[in-house]
Structure formats: C-alpha cells, structure tokens
Design a protein around this motif. Structure first.
Motif, PDB file in Angstrom:
ATOM      1  N   UNK A 117       0.798  -1.225   0.000  1.00 15.50           N
ATOM      2  CA  UNK A 117       0.000   0.000   0.000  1.00 15.50           C
ATOM      3  C   UNK A 117       0.828   1.273   0.000  1.00 15.50           C
ATOM      4  N   UNK A 118       2.009   1.235  -0.657  1.00 19.33           N
ATOM      5  CA  UNK A 118       2.890   2.423  -0.671  1.00 19.33           C
ATOM      6  C   UNK A 118       3.028   2.971  -2.089  1.00 19.33           C
ATOM      7  N   UNK A 119       2.672   4.239  -2.258  1.00 18.76           N
ATOM      8  CA  UNK A 119       2.866   4.908  -3.555  1.00 18.76           C
ATOM      9  C   UNK A 119       4.300   5.443  -3.586  1.00 18.76           C
ATOM     10  N   UNK A 120       5.206   4.722  -4.246  1.00 21.17           N
ATOM     11  CA  UNK A 120       6.612   5.161  -4.261  1.00 21.17           C
ATOM     12  C   UNK A 120       6.959   5.799  -5.605  1.00 21.17           C
ATOM     13  N   UNK A 121       8.065   6.543  -5.609  1.00 16.60           N
ATOM     14  CA  UNK A 121       8.516   7.217  -6.835  1.00 16.60           C
ATOM     15  C   UNK A 121       9.867   6.639  -7.233  1.00 16.60           C
ATOM     16  N   UNK A 122       9.969   6.190  -8.501  1.00 23.16           N
ATOM     17  CA  UNK A 122      11.239   5.647  -8.997  1.00 23.16           C
ATOM     18  C   UNK A 122      12.000   6.712  -9.754  1.00 23.16           C
ATOM     19  N   UNK A 123      13.310   6.780  -9.527  1.00 22.71           N
ATOM     20  CA  UNK A 123      14.163   7.653 -10.319  1.00 22.71           C
ATOM     21  C   UNK A 123      14.402   7.009 -11.680  1.00 22.71           C
ATOM     22  N   UNK A 124      15.108   7.690 -12.595  1.00 12.64           N
ATOM     23  CA  UNK A 124      15.368   7.094 -13.912  1.00 12.64           C
ATOM     24  C   UNK A 124      16.242   5.843 -13.777  1.00 12.64           C
ATOM     25  N   UNK A 125      15.969   4.841 -14.630  1.00 11.56           N
ATOM     26  CA  UNK A 125      16.776   3.622 -14.617  1.00 11.56           C
ATOM     27  C   UNK A 125      18.201   3.923 -15.048  1.00 11.56           C
ATOM     28  N   UNK A 126      19.169   3.363 -14.340  1.00 10.94           N
ATOM     29  CA  UNK A 126      20.574   3.582 -14.689  1.00 10.94           C
ATOM     30  C   UNK A 126      21.276   2.245 -14.852  1.00 10.94           C
ATOM     31  N   UNK A 127      22.385   2.269 -15.570  1.00 11.17           N
ATOM     32  CA  UNK A 127      23.138   1.047 -15.878  1.00 11.17           C
ATOM     33  C   UNK A 127      24.180   0.805 -14.790  1.00 11.17           C
ATOM     34  N   UNK A 128      24.354  -0.450 -14.418  1.00  9.54           N
ATOM     35  CA  UNK A 128      25.386  -0.801 -13.421  1.00  9.54           C
ATOM     36  C   UNK A 128      26.732  -0.940 -14.141  1.00  9.54           C
ATOM     37  N   UNK A 129      27.473   0.164 -14.203  1.00  7.68           N
ATOM     38  CA  UNK A 129      28.805   0.132 -14.832  1.00  7.68           C
ATOM     39  C   UNK A 129      29.831  -0.453 -13.865  1.00  7.68           C
ATOM     40  N   UNK A 130      31.014  -0.771 -14.363  1.00  2.12           N
ATOM     41  CA  UNK A 130      32.156  -1.169 -13.547  1.00  2.12           C
ATOM     42  C   UNK A 130      33.321  -0.255 -13.913  1.00  2.12           C
ATOM     43  N   UNK A 131      34.353  -0.255 -13.074  1.00  2.00           N
ATOM     44  CA  UNK A 131      35.554   0.537 -13.373  1.00  2.00           C
ATOM     45  C   UNK A 131      36.786  -0.342 -13.209  1.00  2.00           C
ATOM     46  N   UNK A 132      37.837   0.022 -13.931  1.00  2.00           N
ATOM     47  CA  UNK A 132      39.116  -0.670 -13.766  1.00  2.00           C
ATOM     48  C   UNK A 132      40.247   0.324 -14.012  1.00  2.00           C
ATOM     49  N   UNK A 133      41.490  -0.127 -13.849  1.00  2.00           N
ATOM     50  CA  UNK A 133      42.652   0.742 -14.114  1.00  2.00           C
ATOM     51  C   UNK A 133      43.487   0.123 -15.226  1.00  2.00           C
ATOM     52  N   UNK A 134      44.319   0.964 -15.872  1.00  2.00           N
ATOM     53  CA  UNK A 134      45.069   0.508 -17.045  1.00  2.00           C
ATOM     54  C   UNK A 134      46.572   0.400 -16.801  1.00  2.00           C
ATOM     55  N   UNK A 135      47.054   0.957 -15.680  1.00  2.00           N
ATOM     56  CA  UNK A 135      48.508   0.901 -15.426  1.00  2.00           C
ATOM     57  C   UNK A 135      48.788   0.679 -13.945  1.00  2.00           C
ATOM     58  N   UNK A 136      50.064   0.407 -13.653  1.00  2.00           N
ATOM     59  CA  UNK A 136      50.472   0.109 -12.276  1.00  2.00           C
ATOM     60  C   UNK A 136      50.884   1.402 -11.561  1.00  2.00           C
ATOM     61  N   UNK A 137      50.436   1.581 -10.313  1.00  2.00           N
ATOM     62  CA  UNK A 137      50.732   2.799  -9.541  1.00  2.00           C
ATOM     63  C   UNK A 137      51.025   2.419  -8.092  1.00  2.00           C
ATOM     64  N   UNK A 138      52.070   3.094  -7.519  1.00  2.00           N
ATOM     65  CA  UNK A 138      52.360   2.891  -6.085  1.00  2.00           C
ATOM     66  C   UNK A 138      51.937   4.133  -5.308  1.00  2.00           C
ATOM     67  N   UNK A 139      51.555   3.928  -4.051  1.00  2.00           N
ATOM     68  CA  UNK A 139      51.196   5.068  -3.193  1.00  2.00           C
ATOM     69  C   UNK A 139      51.544   4.719  -1.746  1.00  2.00           C
ATOM     70  N   UNK A 140      51.880   5.780  -0.983  1.00  2.00           N
ATOM     71  CA  UNK A 140      52.197   5.618   0.449  1.00  2.00           C
ATOM     72  C   UNK A 140      51.286   6.540   1.244  1.00  2.00           C
ATOM     73  N   UNK A 141      50.891   6.085   2.418  1.00  2.00           N
ATOM     74  CA  UNK A 141      50.044   6.940   3.265  1.00  2.00           C
ATOM     75  C   UNK A 141      50.338   6.642   4.731  1.00  2.00           C
TER      76      UNK A 141
END
Length: 777
Positions: free
Chosen positions: A552-576
């Motif tokens: 019994x809930x009138x809900x509102x849907x936002x626009x449908x979006x695609x589930x993308x993924x991400x990756x990297x193309x090179x090797x990187x070092x970091x210190x923290x």
C-alpha cells in the motif's frame, strides 16, 4: 442459485476445515464473463483423493507415499512456450482442478499474482502437489523471462527431474539455452515436450533437429505427431505402435482413444512408426550396454518382438544417465498429448532415492533439508519452501539453521498448492514442504534437526576426508550448495511519498529482498537515497508494482541507470600515513601499496603481500587490511561504481603498538584510494547477448536500428519463415528497446537479452558518460 450454494457449502463443511477451497463457481464464472465484470475469482480445487471428512489417518497415508512413488519435477522453457498452460492441463487431468484455466483469461492456478494475471507471464515459480496413477508429483512451474532466471536456478537446485517445453514452430530459443545450461549444471534428467503442434508453422522435424544441433542432446523420439499445424489430431506411441486420437467433440481433452496401428487402415503411418521404433531401439542400444546385449541376443532377427517394457526400462536408464532425452509432442492449449506426458514423467524421471546425493551419508537418518524459496504472507508471515533430503519435518519442531547458526521453531507445516495450502501433520524425505514460523531462514540455507546432529555430520564428513580441517571448515563441507546469485545490471532510486513512510518502505524492501535474492537494496552514502538494483527493466517494474499493491505504498522511482564497472590501465604505487591520538592512545600506521590491472577477469580485488611484510603483523591485521581494500573497491574514482580486474599488493606495513584495527583499515583504504586516483582509469559497460526473432519483411529496419545502437551482429539464422539475428549490444543502448522494436515491426518481432560480459567503453562514449554524470551535458 444462492440457496443452492448455501446447501453446497453446508455439505462440505468438514472438508473446508482442512483449508481446501472446494466450491464450484462454474456457473458464476460463466455469468461474470458474460457481464465482463473485473471480479477476482478463486479457482475450483478438488479435495484430495481418498480424503473423507476430517479423516487425518487417510490424509497421512496420502501425504507420505513411498519414496519410490515421488517425482519432484520442474516445467522450464523460453518465455511463451506454454509452460503455464501445460501445468494447467496437468492439474486438470490429475483431478486437482475442476475447470481449465487460461493464461489469457488470467485464471490459471500457478500464475496467481496480480501482475502475472495482467501480463500473461510467469514471474515467480509456484509449487503444486498432485497425484497421478498412484504417484505423488511435486511440480514447480518456473518463469521463462530472463529477468527471473534466478527463480529457475533456485528451483532446479532442489528438483530431481524436469520437463523442457518447446514451441514446435520455433524450436530451441534463447532462454531455452539458458535453462538447459542450468539443468546441466545441476545434473537434472529431462524430458522434452514439443508444444503448440497445432500452431501455424509447427514442425516436429525442425524442433527435433534444433534440440540435436543447439542443445547438443540426443533426442529419443517416443512419439510422432498425427498431422501438423491445422491438421494436428493426435500422436503415435512409437514404443507400443499405437495411435492416440483426441475426440474433437470433447471440449476438455479427457476423451481420447488408443488404437493399434494396422496395415489395413494406416499403412503409411505404420511403416513410418516401425522405422522410428527400429531407429529408437538402435539408438538406445548404442547408449545402454545391458539393452544392447538383449537386442543382439534374443531379438536381433526381429525388433518387433522386443517387449515394450524392456524398451521402456532401457529408456529410463538412459534418461537417468543423461545420455539422451525422450521427446514427446502435443498441444496444451488444444488439450492434446498431456496424459501421455504425465505417464512419461512417472515412467522415465527419477524418484528421490534414485538421485545420488553425496551429503546424505553424513546426515544418516537425521533431518537434512534445503530452504530454496521464501514468500511473505500477510496473515502467516514468511513462508519457507523446503526440500527434505532425509529425516522428517513436523509442526512445532525446533530446527537448526547451519548457515546462520541459529535455532528456530516451525509452527505449522503445509502442503503447497500454488496460493492454496493444506495443513499436514508431518512430511518425510523426498518431499517439498512449506513451513510457517521461520523468521531468519533465507534462500539457500541448510536445515538440520539440531546443532549436535550438525556437528556429528561434520565429523563424519571430516572422517572421510583429510584430518587437517578446522571445525569451521567441517561445517562448510556439510552445507548443501546454495544458489549463485547473478550481479544486478540495472539500478534506480526509490523514494517514499513522505519521510514518515520511509520505515514502511524499508520494511517492504527488506521482505522483498529476502523473497527475491536477485534484488539488491542499498543506501547511497552521498545522497542518502535508497537504491534498487535489479536484473532488468521488467524486474524493477514488478518490484515497484508489488510495493504499491501488497504494501500500500505509492513510491517514486528515479530514472533507470546502468550498473557500470571501473578498472585501471597501469600500475601505480602510493604511500600513506595515519597518525591520530584518541584519548591517551596514539594510533600510527604507515602503508605502501601498489595497484595494477589483472590479466584475468576478476570481480573481486586480488590481494597479495610482498615478502618484506612481517608475517607476525599480518596475523593480527590481515582481516583489517582486506576489509579496507574491499570497502574502497566498492566505489571507484570515476563514477562510484565497483572496481574489477584490479590486483593490490601490500609492500610495506608499519604499525605503532596499541593501534586499533579500525585505524589500520582506514589507512589502507585511504592509501588504495590514492593509488586508484593516480592511475589511468577505464569505465566498463555491460555487454548483452541479443537474439531478435523477426520476419523477413522487417529484417532491414531491425538491422539498421541495431547498427545505431552500437550492436555487433554475429550471425543471422533462419528459423522456419523467420530470421533470427544474434549478436552483442551494450545495455546502455537497449533502454526502451521493446517499444521501438514493436513500432518497427508492427508488433511481430520478439527479442531476448542476457548479460554476456563487461567491456571497455571507447574514450568518446566514456567522456560523454562522465560529462552527463557530472552535469556538464
């Protein structure tokens, strides 16, 4: 009429006390159909055979038949091949319904959800229990739409056999391949039923050939059709050389006659059947050594003398060994061929005791069951479907959930009959039960009688293997294989009508998520919005509709979006370094990590440790390090999408004494984030397998449209009078495709989509996407 109904109800009070809906609404239904009033009607269910009044003893003998007489089967197929209609006819001929339901009229037994009846498709699987000639059959009608593949997966996991239904005019279609692969994975013996033999364009030979070529299966032709398309009248039983003809004046298909084929009346059909029987005998002899010895010995001179029983026994062995599949034909809509199909189910598909389940020897006679589906009922709460592998289930029984390590109590035990349920006193091994009262059990959980019986089973399992397992590993080994849940490809935000309704929405989503594991619900950390993640446009649409109708809930849907993924193309070092003083404690951590792309595809980050990292430090902090890495990989630096195909190596770790694991985790997260931001980044988009079935007239506009959608056409096949376009297309380009395709082809084309893989976007498309997300375009 009302007086008659009142008398009818009074005469059936005893049976109704067992929750059996046993009222005949035939006349009312007819008059309402004439008036076209949209009144929801209950189905007409017969009482259980042998059930007189309130006699629980007779009920108990029916509820628990001998295990050899039980068949747990599923009906599976591509969407619109006729699964639900076939199920409907099966229930009618077995005496469990008194009228024939129709998908178009929205009054079938297994499609009982409002959304299923409106759309004429199966959305969630429904279990039905019935008897046929002394056999108990637990049947599950599964969906055919790709968005509900998980429904098929979790049902096949607990079934012993399956009936694959094919549209005789289309043969093997896209989703048929998917469900066939699922059945292969679970090693389920199958029978093929070529449905819609009365349809224009139906071809028995074409459908059989497509099974042989596309499914790489060996079809055993147990029947031949008498006529095809408009001339389809019945079937020929190849094994017994008999003709089964349905009486055209019989409206419900119960009336059919069996005639032996004679040289005088059917010379051509007899010749064709004899050839088919000889070919069948040779085929089975090639696959079964015991039968080959019999054929080459006693019956090598004349196959006609071979008894039908010997051939049927050999076909059963071959079917159970999954080296071939029996093929039958008919027309469910025209009520032809269903009774022989039911005979074949009991004759060729296995009973639970013929299935080899390795884990049963560890449990011995203790309870072992698998929860494979959860439904939410407004009155009863969560209803959990269970397949019982060993032991007995009773009401008020305390059971142990191995996956969640908790004990729960079953308050009531029901026998499933779609949306009608019969309360029963106990259920034994080999059956499918519906339990009430389990608050925490979910899909894929293994159920045992107690914690001590679980540990005993674990010890037996460990005794057979090597002695190097820890107790937690022992428990892992006795868990029944759960269900692999596919990753969602669509997501959208969902909002309640007001903030006061947010708790109600959270409750509704929690119930639906438990019911449907392919639905994922998460909260966006930046905006605080609730996000629905699903398998497709239809899946999200159905969830939205169910929230409205069931909660019994009138809900509102936002626009449908695609589930993308991400990756990297090179090797990187970091210190923290993280240096914090909280109270009188100093927390100091220094970390050095390297991020690089992996050579093989991996959804989870690959975590490695350099030789320079101290093993003593790792023992106390490894879990915190890995938690930190996993949390940062859930949100990539470009779109906030999950990272994949990434390897992370920890080169250095210095921890000040007294530093908390939370600080270690936070420092590792920050360091990995820094490295990912420095690297060259790439967005990956979901690439879909596409199959479009279209007539020759509309092929050109469909191909032109796919070219604009960045489609990559692999091949164009011919299927009867249609063309089948097979290729790959990015999911982002397929939003609203069903409407466009209907417009282009005047509603004559159909299509099927399935996730193939993730592929790198080209720089131009990636730039456009990033600009759109950042609000620049």
């Amino acid at each position: 009429m009302l007086t008659n109904l009142r008398i009818f109800v009074m005469n059936h009070q005893k049976i109704s006390s067992l929750h059996i809906n046993n009222m005949c609404f035939c006349k009312i239904r007819t008059s309402l159909k004439r008036l076209k009033l949209p009144v929801p009607l209950g189905r007409n269910y017969s009482s259980l055979p042998g059930l007189i009044g309130n006699d629980i003893k007779s009920l108990r003998s029916i509820i628990n038949p001998p295990i050899a007489k039980i068949r747990n089967i599923g009906i599976m197929a591509h969407i619109d091949a006729g699964k639900t209609t076939t199920t409907e006819r099966i229930l009618y001929y077995s005496g469990y319904t008194r009228s024939l339901g129709d998908v178009d009229d929205g009054d079938t037994v297994t499609d009982f959800m409002a959304q299923e009846r409106e759309r004429g498709i199966t959305i969630q699987s429904a279990a039905v229990t019935f008897d046929w000639k002394g056999y108990r059959v637990n049947l599950i009608d599964t969906p055919g739409h790709v968005d509900f593949t998980l429904e098929v997966e979790r049902c096949l996991r607990v079934l012993d056999g399956a009936v694959a239904v094919f549209d005789a005019s289309a043969g093997v279609e896209a989703q048929t391949l998917t469900v066939w692969r699922q059945a292969d994975k679970h090693k389920i013996p199958r029978i093929c039923f070529l449905n819609k033999m009365d349809k224009t364009g139906a071809s028995f030979n074409y459908a059989v050939e497509s099974i042989r070529e596309k499914l790489k299966a060996k079809p055993l032709l147990l029947q031949l059709p008498v006529g095809e398309a408009k001339t389809f009248k019945g079937v020929v039983d190849v094994i017994n050389k008999e003709k089964l003809l349905w009486n055209p004046s019989s409206g419900d298909g119960k009336d059919f006659e069996r005639k032996p084929l004679l040289e005088a009346s059917d010379p051509e059909l007899l010749k064709e059947t004899t050839e088919a029987r000889n070919a069948l005998i040779e085929q089975v002899a090639d696959l079964d050594d015991e039968f080959a010895d019999l054929v080459l010995g006693e019956f090598s001179e004349n196959f006609d003398l071979l008894p039908a029983e010997k051939l049927q026994t050999a076909i059963r062995r071959v079917t159970l060994a999954q080296t071939a599949v029996p093929v039958l034909c008919g027309s469910a809509l025209k009520n032809k061929g269903i009774q022989p199909l039911l005979d074949a189910v009991t004759m060729y598909l296995p009973s639970p005791e013929e299935c080899n389940y390795e884990f049963l020897k560890w449990y011995k006679d203790d309870l072992c069951a698998l929860a494979f589906k959860v439904l939410h009922d407004k009155q009863r709460g969560p209803l959990v479907f269970m397949r019982i592998y060993s032991g007995t289930i009773k009401p008020q029984l305390a059971i142990h959930n191995i996956n969640r390590n908790c004990t729960e109590r079953i308050s009531r035990l029901l026998l499933p009959f779609a949306d009608q349920h019969i309360e029963i006193p106990l259920l034994t091994a080999g059956n499918i039960a519906l339990t009430v009262g389990l608050k925490h059990t979910a899909t894929g959980d293994t159920i045992a009688s107690s914690k001590s019986s679980t540990l005993a089973a674990a010890r037996r399992a460990e005794g057979e293997g090597e002695k190097k397992y820890k107790q937690s590993d022992e428990i892992e080994r006795i868990l029944l294989a759960g269900v692999e849940i596919p990753e969602p490809v669509f997501f959208c935000t969902i909002e309640p009508p007001s903030m006061a309704k947010q708790p109600d929405l959270d409750h509704a989503l929690k119930c639906l998520e438990r019911e449907d594991p392919s639905l994922k619900v998460r909260v966006d950390p930046d905006s605080g919005q609730t996000v629905l993640c699903g398998m497709g446009e239809l899946h999200i649409e159905i969830i939205h509709d169910r929230i409205k109708r069931e909660y019994g809930l009138e809900t509102y849907l936002g626009p449908l979006q695609i589930a993308y993924r991400e990756t990297i193309l090179n090797s990187v070092r970091a210190t923290d370094t993280l240096d914090r003083t909280l109270g009188d404690k100093r927390h100091l951590v220094t970390v050095e990590v390297e991020t690089r792309p992996t050579e093989t595809s991996s959804a989870m980050p690959v975590i490695e440790y350099a030789a320079s990292v101290s093993e003593d430090l790792l023992k106390v902090s490894q879990e915190a390090i890995e938690n930190g890495i996993h949390s940062v990989c859930l949100q990539g630096p470009l779109l906030g999408s999950p990272m994949q195909d990434v390897a992370i190596t920890l080169h250095s770790l210095i921890i000040h004494p007294g530093t908390s694991t939370t600080m270690i985790s936070a420092c590792v997260s920050r360091c990995v984030q820094k490295a990912l931001k420095k690297a060259n980044k790439q967005v990956l988009e979901p690439l879909m397998n596409l199959e479009v079935t279209v007539t020759k007239d509309y092929l050109s506009p469909v191909l032109a449209d796919l070219a604009q959608r960045r489609g990559n056409i692999q091949e164009i096949q011919t299927r009867q009078d249609n063309k089948v376009v097979i290729g790959f297309v990015p999911l982002a380009e397929m939003m609203g495709y069903s409407t466009v395709l209907r417009t282009l082809t005047s509603g004559s084309a159909t299509f099927a989509l399935e996730l193939a893989t993730y592929q790198a976007m080209n720089p131009q498309d990636q730039s456009t996407l990033l600009n759109r997300r950042s609000g620049l375009t």
